[in-house]
Design a protein around this motif. Structure first.
Motif, PDB file in Angstrom:
ATOM      1  N   GLY A  14     -15.171   5.602 -54.577  1.00  0.00           N
ATOM      2  CA  GLY A  14     -15.393   6.913 -55.179  1.00  0.00           C
ATOM      3  C   GLY A  14     -14.220   7.852 -55.119  1.00  0.00           C
ATOM      4  O   GLY A  14     -14.397   9.070 -55.264  1.00  0.00           O
ATOM      5  N   ASP A  16     -11.356  10.170 -56.337  1.00  0.00           N
ATOM      6  CA  ASP A  16     -11.223  10.938 -57.570  1.00  0.00           C
ATOM      7  C   ASP A  16      -9.749  11.173 -57.852  1.00  0.00           C
ATOM      8  O   ASP A  16      -9.091  11.980 -57.185  1.00  0.00           O
ATOM      9  CB  ASP A  16     -11.963  12.277 -57.439  1.00  0.00           C
ATOM     10  N   TYR A  22     -12.972  12.719 -53.016  1.00  0.00           N
ATOM     11  CA  TYR A  22     -14.011  11.796 -53.452  1.00  0.00           C
ATOM     12  C   TYR A  22     -15.018  12.488 -54.359  1.00  0.00           C
ATOM     13  O   TYR A  22     -15.380  13.642 -54.129  1.00  0.00           O
ATOM     14  CB  TYR A  22     -14.763  11.220 -52.243  1.00  0.00           C
ATOM     15  N   SER A  23     -15.464  11.755 -55.366  1.00  0.00           N
ATOM     16  CA  SER A  23     -16.585  12.211 -56.197  1.00  0.00           C
ATOM     17  C   SER A  23     -17.609  11.090 -56.226  1.00  0.00           C
ATOM     18  O   SER A  23     -17.458  10.092 -56.925  1.00  0.00           O
ATOM     19  CB  SER A  23     -16.112  12.563 -57.613  1.00  0.00           C
ATOM     20  N   ARG A  24     -18.632  11.261 -55.410  1.00  0.00           N
ATOM     21  CA  ARG A  24     -19.714  10.280 -55.270  1.00  0.00           C
ATOM     22  C   ARG A  24     -21.013  11.035 -55.518  1.00  0.00           C
ATOM     23  O   ARG A  24     -21.447  11.821 -54.676  1.00  0.00           O
ATOM     24  CB  ARG A  24     -19.719   9.693 -53.858  1.00  0.00           C
ATOM     25  N   ASP A  28     -24.746   7.487 -59.471  1.00  0.00           N
ATOM     26  CA  ASP A  28     -23.579   7.043 -60.230  1.00  0.00           C
ATOM     27  C   ASP A  28     -23.028   5.781 -59.556  1.00  0.00           C
ATOM     28  O   ASP A  28     -23.494   5.386 -58.471  1.00  0.00           O
ATOM     29  CB  ASP A  28     -22.533   8.150 -60.374  1.00  0.00           C
ATOM     30  N   ALA A  30     -20.322   4.967 -57.876  1.00  0.00           N
ATOM     31  CA  ALA A  30     -19.757   5.083 -56.529  1.00  0.00           C
ATOM     32  C   ALA A  30     -20.848   5.251 -55.485  1.00  0.00           C
ATOM     33  O   ALA A  30     -20.840   4.584 -54.438  1.00  0.00           O
ATOM     34  CB  ALA A  30     -18.788   6.261 -56.473  1.00  0.00           C
ATOM     35  N   GLU A  31     -21.797   6.126 -55.747  1.00  0.00           N
ATOM     36  CA  GLU A  31     -22.871   6.334 -54.776  1.00  0.00           C
ATOM     37  C   GLU A  31     -23.742   5.094 -54.675  1.00  0.00           C
ATOM     38  O   GLU A  31     -24.197   4.724 -53.582  1.00  0.00           O
ATOM     39  CB  GLU A  31     -23.702   7.564 -55.165  1.00  0.00           C
ATOM     40  N   ASP A  76     -23.644  10.952 -50.801  1.00  0.00           N
ATOM     41  CA  ASP A  76     -23.058  11.602 -51.976  1.00  0.00           C
ATOM     42  C   ASP A  76     -22.106  12.710 -51.539  1.00  0.00           C
ATOM     43  O   ASP A  76     -22.075  13.097 -50.367  1.00  0.00           O
ATOM     44  CB  ASP A  76     -24.152  12.156 -52.895  1.00  0.00           C
TER      45      ASP A  76
END
Length: 397
Positions: A14, A16, A22-24, A28, A30-31, A76
């Motif tokens: 995840g 970014d 991180y973008s989780r 989605d 990544a999560e 997340d």
């Protein structure tokens, strides 16, 4: 593997590239990868895994039942968040199980590690959705209809990820199993670095909420429309950004933040037709008073520009005082550690209205959170897991 080892194992998930960090986000890829990783880790430890009707994952050490000692957090993140917020509590819970097993300890109460869904609200806007749905503190129809920035509803995203959104809602059976809940989290502030200690217990969470300001005006040509003919919603929107800081300064220990602003249609040479922005506000005992004053400024600025504004409360959590008896019990086990308040919300704060709940904080020397610079030393991470294990051993004996 220690907690810091486990954290390093998921460090590549995840990332970014544009924001950093991180973008989780809920449901989605990544999560979902992290959720799969957690299930695999639980299976390696012989824990029995189940996912409840709201997408929260439970890993049971022994037979599920009432009076359970539960620990965990979330996987997340906020957009461009740090590596520790959420995952630290999950990896520390797994490490605590390992520590206790190496000691030959077996809990005499039901025992579980939980991963809550959509704690940050980074995709659908409402924080702590998994725990709010579990406890009945959000209407499931409203939750199902929440939309992400691409217009995808929570119901659609959940269904795509293999969940049945029709089942979202209060779950008294699962909630009734929790006897005590302890959440470990990276510190979000600079309390411990100044106090010289690696861990603290939580005392309170400041009341807080999120409000959406929707401004409407007249979209038009940036070059052909003279200033006197404009009804530009960006002007009153900008006034809210300034008012948030100005008004918050009048309240004791207040925080007011505009972190997201979306103009439509969003062209460089186009006067916006609408602007939406989101206000995060937190004031001990006076959050709605602060928001009312900012909203009044927004209404006046809109009137002056010939625009219109509506203000919608998207989430609100009252002041939370963590269970004093549990806090004293935890402090006794740990030999006396600081008790810190926080302005950050947590699933533990949602559960606190229903079950005895406590928090442990691990030192963050930067004092920065919700950003790539969020940090904890590996030694403090591993010490936190040992501290959590000692707490859980005491509670489940």
């Amino acid at each position: 593997m220690t907690a810091s080892d486990l954290l390093a194992e998921i460090a590549g998930v995840g990332r970014d590239a544009s924001r950093g960090g991180y973008s989780r986000h809920a449901f989605d890829p990544a999560e979902d990868e992290l959720r799969t990783w957690f299930v695999e880790q639980a299976a390696r430890r012989g824990l029995d895994v189940e996912t409840d009707r709201n997408g929260n994952i439970w890993a049971w050490w022994g037979t599920p039942g009432p009076g359970a000692v539960v620990t965990g957090s979330h996987l997340d993140s906020v957009p461009g968040g740090g590596a520790f917020d959420g995952p630290l509590g999950v990896v520390s819970a797994l490490d605590a199980v390992d520590i206790l097993r190496r000691k030959g300890f077996t809990p005499s109460t039901p025992f579980a590690v939980v991963v809550f869904a959509e704690e940050e609200g980074g995709r659908f806007g409402v924080p702590c959705l998994g725990s709010r749905l579990l406890t009945g503190s959000i209407d499931p129809d409203r939750a199902r209809g929440l939309r992400d920035p691409d217009g995808v509803t929570l119901a659609e995203a959940a269904a795509k990820a293999g969940h049945d959104p029709a089942r979202f809602g209060p779950d008294p059976e699962v909630l009734g199993r929790i006897g005590k809940f302890v959440e470990l989290h990276v510190e979000q502030g600079r309390g411990l670095i100044d106090l010289g200690g690696p861990v603290a217990v939580g005392s309170t969470v400041i009341e807080h909420g999120r409000w959406r300001f929707s401004f409407s005006g007249q979209g038009n040509h940036a070059g052909a429309t003279v200033l006197g003919d404009r009804h530009d919603p960006m002007l009153p929107a900008a006034s809210v950004v300034a008012a948030a800081r100005r008004v918050a300064a009048k309240f004791d220990d207040a925080r007011a933040t505009v972190g997201r602003l979306v103009p439509t249609p969003g062209g460089t040479n186009v006067i916006a037709s609408t602007v939406d922005l989101w206000l995060d506000a937190r004031v001990p005992g006076a959050t709605r008073d602060l928001v009312d004053e900012i909203a009044a400024a927004a209404t006046e600025a809109s009137r002056e520009e010939g625009c219109h504004v509506t203000v919608t409360e998207e989430s609100y959590s009252d002041t939370v005082v963590f269970d004093p008896a549990l806090r004293d019990e935890m402090d006794g086990v740990l030999g006396g550690v600081p008790a810190l308040p926080t302005g950050a919300g947590h699933d533990a704060a949602i559960l606190a209205a229903h079950v005895p709940t406590g928090m442990l904080y691990v030192r963050n020397p930067t004092g920065i959170s919700h950003a790539p610079e969020e940090f904890a030393e590996a030694a403090d991470v591993d010490h936190g897991a040992v501290t959590l294990a000692s707490t859980l051993e005491h509670l489940s004996t």
